[in-house]
Write an enzyme that holds these catalytic residues in place. Structure first.
Site, PDB file in Angstrom:
ATOM      1  N   GLU A 464       0.836  -1.204   0.000  1.00 20.09           N
ATOM      2  CA  GLU A 464       0.000   0.000   0.000  1.00 20.09           C
ATOM      3  C   GLU A 464       0.873   1.259   0.000  1.00 20.09           C
ATOM      4  OE1 GLU A 464      -2.833   0.760  -0.755  1.00 20.09           O
ATOM      5  OE2 GLU A 464      -3.101   2.733   0.133  1.00 20.09           O
ATOM      6  N   GLU A 471       1.624   6.792  -6.882  1.00 18.65           N
ATOM      7  CA  GLU A 471       0.441   7.551  -7.285  1.00 18.65           C
ATOM      8  C   GLU A 471       0.576   9.050  -6.992  1.00 18.65           C
ATOM      9  OE1 GLU A 471      -2.859   6.039  -5.038  1.00 18.65           O
ATOM     10  OE2 GLU A 471      -4.308   6.502  -6.606  1.00 18.65           O
ATOM     11  N   HIS A 487      16.029 -12.944  -3.219  1.00 18.15           N
ATOM     12  CA  HIS A 487      15.753 -13.747  -4.416  1.00 18.15           C
ATOM     13  C   HIS A 487      15.775 -12.898  -5.688  1.00 18.15           C
ATOM     14  CE1 HIS A 487      14.995 -17.293  -2.031  1.00 18.15           C
ATOM     15  NE2 HIS A 487      14.226 -16.575  -1.225  1.00 18.15           N
TER      16      HIS A 487
HETATM   17  O1  M6R Z   1     -13.426   2.202  -5.083  1.00 16.55           O
HETATM   18  P1  M6R Z   1     -12.486   1.031  -4.940  1.00 16.55           P
HETATM   19  O2  M6R Z   1     -12.019   0.825  -3.569  1.00 16.55           O
HETATM   20  O3  M6R Z   1     -13.072  -0.222  -5.550  1.00 16.55           O
HETATM   21  O4  M6R Z   1     -11.242   1.442  -5.846  1.00 16.55           O
HETATM   22  C1  M6R Z   1     -10.194   0.553  -6.068  1.00 16.55           C
HETATM   23  C2  M6R Z   1      -8.974   1.262  -6.612  1.00 16.55           C
HETATM   24  O5  M6R Z   1      -9.258   1.875  -7.837  1.00 16.55           O
HETATM   25  C3  M6R Z   1      -8.440   2.324  -5.641  1.00 16.55           C
HETATM   26  O6  M6R Z   1      -8.209   1.788  -4.385  1.00 16.55           O
HETATM   27  C4  M6R Z   1      -7.132   2.930  -6.157  1.00 16.55           C
HETATM   28  O7  M6R Z   1      -6.142   1.958  -6.169  1.00 16.55           O
HETATM   29  C5  M6R Z   1      -6.727   4.128  -5.317  1.00 16.55           C
HETATM   30  N1  M6R Z   1      -6.650   5.291  -6.156  1.00 16.55           N
HETATM   31  C6  M6R Z   1      -5.407   3.986  -4.658  1.00 16.55           C
HETATM   32  O8  M6R Z   1      -5.081   5.100  -3.876  1.00 16.55           O
END
Ligand code: M6R
Length: 579
Positions: A464, A471, A487
């Site tokens: 995460e 991002e 590895h």
């Molecule tokens: O709305 P969701 O939780 O299904 O979205 C999933 C991913 O698109 C979302 O967690 C994305 O990875 C985030 N922008 C990460 O910060």
């Protein structure tokens, strides 16, 4: 993805559509546009611009556009480049119909071939919808039949809002992409979600696939393409789920990180009280089914990795798989419980995994942030993480609240976990460590590669944190199991390479992986209650939340140092409604 909105009523439509677009911008911000009209006059005013909503207001005097009916669109490009001519709305060359669309029409070329007399002016799949509807209406087909014909011929996903400039009617229809109708006092709204119009009304009708609605000043008429007129239930949504401001913070992301202590407290209260029965039902489902599978994407997927870890401590075997790969790897049957986890509750890949599992008889449970979302509506039982609206594309507080929900479930299922005073501890983690994080961000701002290592409950955290580093500050980062370094990845560790080591316990096995990195000159930064500079409580089970929060803060401050558009990273959107 894309956000769409429509309005019909007595007020200045351009102002309302503009406000709606600002609230929907997290769904995409490649380009923006709106069309405004009025039943009392011919024609439609269309304004479009490349970039964010602010580009539209900088280029045009939007509020001066005259009309009480309007549609708007904020785009995340799928077909066709990011350009003004590909921005929505699209209008039929007969000028009868203007549309905005979220989704992908897979067979748009085939439909376009049948519209040979029509001149197309964009490279999008969406434009075909405007020409198709315009052609049908010009030939005297009723609006109902035109929508039905479209549903028969179109393949793919769509939520469409359109305006018939001749009748002044606003209409919307959907298949596979979300669409909600807001019921005000003698005015009506339609949009991708309640954020589109939540400041005007909280009375909402959620459309199901193949539903359509025709809106005029007499109110909405709901229909289904196969069943004819339908009665729809009006749901009153919680106002707190639609609030939008940044408060005193420079960015939504920072505000949302700082909201965590309150959000965690609110969640704990609700899991113990208002959601308690749902927790019990959830635990029954966990224990009744032979196979427990999670599915999710991105940050939500990382939370499910922790879900697997916690449930295994409660003696429940579970697995998780990224939703876009679900059908390639998983077998499900009537004895399977599928737990879909999603902040938005709208992620297309996750909805596909649900549909696939439903067809094979699996039971569906979910954990979502957005009440009434499509994923919640498909679930037998659905827990709400109560994080409040999250605007920044980077998920932060929703990760923490999802993880706490999963930990609470595991404890309810028999895990002897130690949660502690998570809300107050989170508050002190943020307060005590943010100044050091800011210094660290300044020190590391020019680095292009980073590594994060964890083991057990901190492996999901490593993934995460690495995702956030990619991002928000656009840094290449890898999150991995500490034991895997030797590895292969160890070959990339040079003098000074930043490696974040997640060390929840004093004699954690990761310590030997840390030595391996230090021996190669790596710059090890400990995130630990025992080693390094950070002040972190010794709550074993909540450590993943505190450690991730430091990663959130670091990503945020690195983003600032590097001048990145923190709340709206390039190429991304918050709600991912395409495959
Ligand atoms: O709305 P969701 O939780 O299904 O979205 C999933 C991913 O698109 C979302 O967690 C994305 O990875 C985030 N922008 C990460 O910060």
């Amino acid at each position: 993805m894309c956000g769409i909105i429509g309005y019909i009523g007595g007020r200045n439509a351009s102002q309302i559509v503009l406000g709606g677009l600002e609230n929907l911008e997290y769904r995409g911000y490649d380009s923006v546009g709106m069309a405004v009209t009025d039943p009392a006059r011919d024609g439609t005013d269309i304004r479009r611009a490349v970039g964010e909503v602010s580009e539209l207001t900088e280029e045009y005097d939007i509020i001066a556009l005259d009309g009480t009916t309007g549609i708007g669109h904020t785009r995340w490009a799928t077909h066709g480049s990011v350009s003004e001519h590909n921005a929505h709305p699209h209008t039929c060359c007969t000028e009868r119909v203007s549309i905005v669309h979220n989704g992908i029409i897979k067979n748009y070329e085939e439909i376009a071939e049948r519209l040979e007399s029509h001149e197309f002016s964009s490279e999008t799949d969406s434009e075909v919808i405007a020409h198709f509807l315009g052609e049908q209406l010009r030939n005297g087909t009723s609006l109902h039949d035109a929508i039905q014909q479209f549903a028969v011929q179109a393949e793919g996903t769509y939520a469409v809002v359109a305006v018939d400039t001749e009748t002044g009617e606003l209409f919307g229809f959907k298949h596979g992409s979300p669409l909600a109708v807001g019921i005000g006092d003698d005015e009506y709204f339609i949009g991708s979600d309640v954020h589109a119009f939540g400041e005007h009304t909280q009375d909402v009708v959620f459309l199901e696939d193949n539903d359509y609605v025709i809106l005029d000043l007499d109110g909405p008429a709901f229909h289904h393409t196969e069943d004819g007129p339908v009665e729809k239930e009006i749901t009153t949504v919680d106002e707190s789920a639609v609030g939008n401001g940044k408060g005193d913070y420079d960015h939504h992301m920072l505000k949302e990180i700082h909201e965590q202590p309150d959000a965690l407290y609110r969640l704990q209260e609700s899991l113990n009280r208002s959601q308690h029965e749902k927790v019990e039902r959830f635990v029954e489902l966990l224990q009744e089914n032979n196979k427990v599978l999670f599915t999710a994407a991105g940050t939500s997927y990382h939370a499910t990795l922790l879900g697997v870890y916690y449930l295994q401590k409660a003696g429940i075997e579970a697995q998780t798989l990224i939703s876009s790969e679900f059908q390639n790897y998983e077998r499900v049957d009537e004895d399977t419980l599928l737990i879909a986890v999603s902040q938005s509750g709208e992620t297309r890949d996750t909805l596909d995994a649900i549909e696939y599992s439903q067809e094979r008889g699996a039971e569906i449970a979910s954990i979502v942030n957005m009440p009434h979302s499509a994923i919640q509506r498909e679930s037998t039982v659905s827990l709400e993480i109560q994080a409040g609206k999250e605007v920044a594309v980077a998920a932060t507080k929703t990760f923490s609240n999802t993880v706490l929900t999963l930990l609470h479930l595991a404890v309810a299922a028999g895990y002897d976990g130690q949660i502690g005073n998570i809300s107050e501890h989170m508050r002190s983690v943020i307060q005590e460590n943010e100044p050091r994080i800011q210094e660290l961000a300044a020190e590391l701002a020019d680095e292009d590669d980073m590594y994060v290592i964890g083991r057990g409950s901190t492996y999901p955290v490593s993934r995460e944190i690495a995702l956030k580093l990619k991002e928000v500050p656009y840094i290449h980062a890898e999150g991995m199991m500490g034991g895997e370094l030797k590895h292969g990845t160890l070959a990339l560790i040079e003098d000074g390479t930043p490696v974040f080591a997640l060390v929840p316990e004093e004699d954690d096995e990761i310590v030997s992986n840390v030595h391996e990195v230090e021996a190669r000159g790596g710059n090890v930064i400990h995130i630990s209650p025992y080693y390094g500079d950070f002040d972190i409580p010794e709550d074993r089970d909540a450590f993943p939340l505190y450690a991730t929060t430091l990663g959130f803060l670091l990503s945020y401050h690195l983003g600032r140092e590097r001048g990145c558009p923190i709340d709206k990273p390039r190429n991304l959107a918050k709600t991912v409604t395409v495959r």
